[in-house]
Design an enzyme around this catalytic site. Structure first.
Site, PDB file in Angstrom:
ATOM      1  N   GLY A  25       0.814  -1.212   0.000  1.00 52.14           N
ATOM      2  CA  GLY A  25       0.000   0.000   0.000  1.00 52.14           C
ATOM      3  C   GLY A  25       0.842   1.254   0.000  1.00 52.14           C
ATOM      4  N   ARG A  26       0.173   2.366  -0.301  1.00 52.64           N
ATOM      5  CA  ARG A  26       0.829   3.672  -0.282  1.00 52.64           C
ATOM      6  C   ARG A  26      -0.144   4.688   0.295  1.00 52.64           C
ATOM      7  NH1 ARG A  26       5.370   3.449  -3.715  1.00 52.64           N
ATOM      8  NH2 ARG A  26       5.387   1.603  -5.056  1.00 52.64           N
ATOM      9  N   ASP A  34     -10.139  11.841   8.659  1.00 50.22           N
ATOM     10  CA  ASP A  34      -9.833  11.319   7.325  1.00 50.22           C
ATOM     11  C   ASP A  34     -10.548   9.987   7.094  1.00 50.22           C
ATOM     12  OD1 ASP A  34      -8.731  11.529   4.807  1.00 50.22           O
ATOM     13  OD2 ASP A  34      -6.814  10.633   5.358  1.00 50.22           O
TER      14      ASP A  34
END
Length: 337
Positions: free
Chosen positions: A25-26, A147
């Site tokens: 993931g990033r 978020d």
């Protein structure tokens, strides 16, 4: 950091990830690598800060502290951390099924689309809502995530959902006599940002509710929050379809009509309430959790037969949620096309 949270050296992190061999993931903080602890059985996800990241020590400390202290089954817990010279890393349990975003919008490596059933989507939504409710009401100091999005909802092997990524999270002191706090800067993800928070800089726990409403709309429609060259923002085009009473054009076509209509209508109504422009018009996460559990029970009763329906009705709502986890681990309705 609590004493039970393990501190790793950078050399240990390199060994755990086999010299950062496998990227899984990033994100804004950096790259996430797959790793295995020295027992050769415990899999972890190692989030390593990138030199190019705009996030630094402040975000690292915020995420490390909140992840270690906010303990709930629907929040990703912290296994350990590395803070050595310029090397900052956080180690979490490996989430075998990746993120919710992966299952809604990402084509598999075999070129085929992953499809979550409506029951699975509801279960995931209920889990994530419980994690968010705990942040708002179950911590000594309430926490606003800031978020919430499908990318930050991770899934275990049995599709249990957990809220992740606390780098942007903000404590909300109980002693605060106002219903909001003024943030020094507006942070979040385009499409999920509360427009009231974006316009005024005033952060409220219902800013998270708005973002979660966008998550619900993505689950219902199978469409990203913002389509750059398409219909624009999801709240706007769903609202226009509702004005025309075109619910069929809203629901994800990949579901092929396989859902309990009342359950779908209830969640759609809930999502639109969550995304009202004014925070005062949005429900609290406690109500969101309750409504999602009711809608899940309707779908369970439709989808798995009278015997299970009766079992659900005779148990508490929380018990029925756990029942669904067992069922979903073996469901064949997670198909590929």
């Amino acid at each position: 950091m609590p004493s039970e949270i393990r501190r790793f050296s950078y050399l240990e992190v390199k060994a755990i990830t086999n010299n950062f061999e496998r990227v899984i993931g990033r994100g804004g903080f950096g790259i996430v690598y797959h790793g295995v602890l020295e027992d050769n059985t415990t899999e972890v996800a190692v989030k390593l800060r990138s030199d190019a990241s705009a996030q630094g020590t402040k975000e690292f400390n915020a995420e490390a502290n909140l992840s270690s202290k906010a303990q709930h089954k629907n929040l990703v817990s912290l296994v350990g951390y590395c803070a050595e010279d310029d090397h900052l890393a956080l180690l979490y349990p490996y989430m075998a099924k990746g993120s919710l975003k992966d299952h809604l919008f990402v084509i598999g490596t075999d070129g085929r689309e992953k499809v979550l059933s409506w029951a699975q989507r509801l279960q995931i939504a209920a889990d994530a809502a419980q994690g968010l409710e705990f942040l708002h009401t179950g911590c000594a100091i309430p926490i606003i995530h800031r978020d919430v999005k499908t990318h930050n909802i991770l899934l275990t092997e049995s599709f249990e959902a957990k809220i992740a990524d606390f780098g942007m999270s903000k404590p909300f002191p109980i002693a605060n006599t106002q219903s909001f706090i003024t943030a020094s800067r507006v942070v979040g993800t385009d499409g999920f940002l509360d427009p009231e928070y974006l316009g005024s800089g005033q952060l409220h726990e219902k800013s998270d509710v708005y973002s979660f409403g966008i998550v619900l709309l993505e689950l219902i429609t199978g469409v990203p929050a913002v389509e750059r060259l398409g219909r624009g923002h999801i709240v706007e085009w769903v609202g226009m379809e509702l004005d025309k009473h075109e619910i069929a054009g809203i629901v994800d076509a990949k579901l092929q009509g396989e859902y309990e209509p009342k359950s779908m209508r209830n969640v759609l109504k809930l999502a639109m309430r969550c995304t009202m422009k004014s925070t005062s018009e949005r429900p609290a996460m406690r109500e969101v959790v309750a409504q999602l559990k009711k809608s899940l029970e309707l779908e369970v009763a439709r989808g798995v037969g009278s015997n299970v329906s009766m079992e659900v009705s005779e148990t508490s709502q929380s018990d029925s949620i756990e029942l669904m986890h067992v069922q979903m681990a073996n469901m064949s309705s997670l198909t590929t096309r």
